[in-house]
Design an enzyme around this catalytic site. Structure first.
Site, PDB file in Angstrom:
ATOM      1  CG  ASP A 368      -2.308  -9.361   1.667  1.00 23.70           C
ATOM      2  OD1 ASP A 368      -2.232 -10.032   3.351  1.00 23.70           O
ATOM      3  OD2 ASP A 368      -2.523  -8.732   0.579  1.00 23.70           O
ATOM      4  CE  LYS A 546      -1.568  -8.368   6.587  1.00 18.56           C
ATOM      5  NZ  LYS A 546      -1.928  -8.351   5.088  1.00 18.56           N
TER       6      LYS A 546
END
Length: 674
Positions: A368, A546
């Site tokens: 991330d 995600k």
């Protein structure tokens, strides 16, 4: 945030407040650890008299402690250890047989049932020797192994409770009379109007009816900059209202909220994570089949050679008991315990061991951006003065005005001024222009620190080429006006961690792909990826997508680790082959991950891979030591050398077994992290 970011949450729901399955049952886990500990201590206490009463041990030690009915006392003590200490293994047999996958429990169970059954017959008149001492010591060592193993697998997850904690308990509901009253969240219904004051969390998903403010959604979406929102914009429950008061209309409550959808995703991912059999279990499975085959082969061979059934059965029992290696029960747990304490010293908390052990096979690491590759805090990258102005003066004016603001951009400007050792002037007539910027009087001059939108609205000319270049790199640009005239621009960006550069360079050397998956915009993502020389970038990925992105990378056949720190990363962390949380991140990300980096240093990902490789190597060595003893002992116990007068007595088998266990323990202690 655009409307599309709020849609697409129509996953099926289940009870989010229930504990999720798999390896994440927190309370059960601690209960099981104390259960194994208690069974171990009590069984060891009862084993001491069993050893002293066993004829084989008395013969070995050359002592005589016989007394009337001593064998019945021995039988009673052994029966207690068999049922009390052996219960987890007896129960484990049922589970493994149901799954049609015999492993450690079946192997241990087979040995203790054969030892107990045969020895009980011997006590009540069957010719032969009892194996109660072997039964008791085997149960003790296996209980110790399981206890060590469970203690070192650090705690199951409280991710779901942590997610629920993000929501406030109460809200200010506005009544018919326009007054607000404090109510429990559960009392809110769609259509209710709620007042959210500065600094409070949004109690539910809703739409702004009145007011405007900067909303911090970073905990939920990973978007680093607070999002300016005004009338008709949507807000997410759990996000933080930074500045102005807002009146919102409730849209979703309870299980329909965005956060509840994230909870569902985490729960589903945790439950679907494969419960991979570890190495020792696979070894145990083969030893189980070998023990059965060798046992029956021994029985029929001895019978075929004309020996009595009693003698043949004793040989068979000896083989089947010796086939269950004590050392195998400790081979993996001891290495686990050492690697867990080594990793803790290095600032890595291993929460779930199976994925950690497979980290040695990683092909790709997904990062991330915000808070992982970057610090999650703004720093000044450029100061562009207009002609005749000085960088220092622009920074000093801006910092003087910003010293009363809580905004992350203000923090970045103030940190830069501190770094440059600038003295800040007192500010008068300070005011915040929501969505536009700040103003105040500094040293008798009107200073404005404003957004590009304000400059355009006022028709103030600026260097558009420099602005576009910085904006295309994903930087946030503020304009500093002195007495209504433009003095310069200050560009800020989320600062890249130095350790991130080294990490990605080393991953490249090891042929492991580095991939960025972020909710941030494309310019920011590509600018950061370019600085770090990353292999792949996926930007503007919605939080609930995600985990899908992780799945699509896994679909290429790659073993994937996911590194993140926000709530939006939790489902992806749970989906990845290995979930790594940055320790400075949210409790939810930390609770969902398999490993937590306490120091929040991406370089520790390399330490995980190294330690995983070393741990695996030690385990393989230990398993060979443990199983190797058995591979040698089984034919000897079966009597392969009987024609030349060598038959392995159970007492000698016990000594060999002890040596094997000591070697395994010493080898485990020699594990290193590098």
């Amino acid at each position: 945030m655009s409307d599309e970011k709020q849609t697409g949450h129509d996953h099926h729901h289940n009870d989010h407040h229930s504990q999720s399955g798999g390896h994440h049952g927190g309370h059960d886990h601690s209960h099981m650890v104390s259960d194994f500990k208690q069974r171990f201590y009590i069984s060891v206490a009862v084993t001491i008299p069993i050893l002293l009463l066993s004829p084989m041990i008395q013969q070995f030690l050359n002592i005589d402690l016989a007394f009337p009915f001593d064998q019945y006392v021995l039988f009673a003590l052994a029966t207690f250890v068999f049922f009390y200490g052996g219960w987890p293994f007896l129960k484990g047999i049922i589970d493994e047989v149901k799954d049609k996958s015999p492993g450690m429990m079946t192997l241990i169970g087979l040995a203790i049932i054969v030892a107990y059954g045969y020895s009980s017959f011997v006590v009540f008149g069957w010719p032969g020797k009892d194996f109660f001492w072997e039964l008791a010591t085997l149960i003790d060592i296996m209980l110790l192994g399981h206890w060590i193993e469970m203690k070192s697998v650090m705690g199951a997850s409280n991710a779901l409770q942590e997610l629920v904690k993000l929501m406030p308990d109460t809200a200010h509901r506005i009544g018919e009379d326009g007054k607000d009253e404090e109510v429990k969240i559960s009392e809110l219904k769609a259509g209710d109007h709620v007042l959210v004051k500065p600094g409070e969390k949004m109690p539910v998903d809703g739409v702004i009816l009145e007011g405007q403010s900067a909303i911090d959604e970073s905990m939920l979406t990973g978007e680093s900059v607070p999002v300016e929102k005004a009338k008709n914009d949507e807000v997410i429950g759990g996000s933080i209202n930074k500045e102005g008061s807002l009146t919102i209309e409730v849209k979703h409550t309870g299980e329909d909220t965005y956060l509840s959808n994230v909870i569902t995703l985490v729960q589903e991912a945790q439950e679907s994570k494969s419960k991979a059999q570890d190495l020792a279990n696979r070894a145990a499975k083969w030893l189980f089949y070998i023990a059965l085959a060798a046992g029956f082969l021994t029985l029929f061979t001895w019978l075929g050679l004309g020996f009595t059934f009693d003698t043949s059965l004793e040989r068979m029992v000896t083989v089947m008991i010796i086939a269950c290696p004590h050392a195998l029960g400790l081979a993996a747990p001891l290495v686990t315990a050492v690697s867990t304490s080594l990793s803790a010293k290095k600032g890595l908390l291993i929460r779930n061991r199976t994925p950690f052990e497979s980290a040695r096979k990683l092909d790709a690491v997904i990062f991330d951006k915000t808070g992982t590759l970057t610090k999650g805090e703004f720093g000044v990258t450029d100061i562009i003065p207009v002609e005749g102005e000085e960088n220092e003066a622009i920074l000093q004016y801006a910092a003087s005005v910003e010293q009363h603001s809580e905004h992350p951009l203000a923090t970045g400007i103030l940190n830069k001024a501190k770094e440059e050792e600038l003295d800040l002037e007192p500010v008068e007539d300070f005011s915040s222009m929501t969505g536009k910027g700040l103003r105040g009087r500094v040293a008798g001059k009107d200073i404005f620190v404003v957004s590009p939108g304000y400059v355009r609205d006022e028709g103030i000319a600026y260097d558009e080429e420099a602005f576009d270049r910085m904006a295309s790199e994903g930087k946030t640009v503020v304009f500093v006006l002195v007495q209504g005239e433009l003095a310069g621009m200050i560009a800020l960006a989320d600062m890249i961690r130095d350790s991130a550069k080294e990490t990605i360079a080393t991953l490249k050397e090891r042929n492991i792909d580095s991939i960025m998956v972020t909710g941030d915009n494309k310019q920011v993502a590509h600018w950061v990826a370019k600085q770090l020389d990353m292999d792949e970038v996926y930007a503007e990925v919605l939080p609930d997508h995600k985990a899908d992105q992780v799945k699509s990378i896994q679909a290429d056949g790659r073993k994937v680790a996911m590194t993140g720190d926000g709530v939006n990363d939790a489902p992806a962390l749970a989906t990845a082959d290995l979930g790594i949380a940055i320790g400075s991140g949210t409790d939810v990300a930390v609770e969902t991950a398999d490993i937590v980096l306490v120091k929040s240093n991406p370089k520790d990902i390399l330490s995980i891979i190294d330690l995983s490789r070393n741990t695996y190597r030690k385990m393989v060595q230990n398993l060979w030591w443990a199983a190797g003893y058995n591979i040698l002992a089984i034919p000897l116990a079966a009597g392969i050398l009987a024609p030349i007068g060598i038959v392995l007595s159970p007492a000698v088998g016990a000594v060999l077994m002890s040596i094997s266990t000591v070697v395994v323990a010493i080898n485990a202690r020699m594990l290193t992290a590098d």
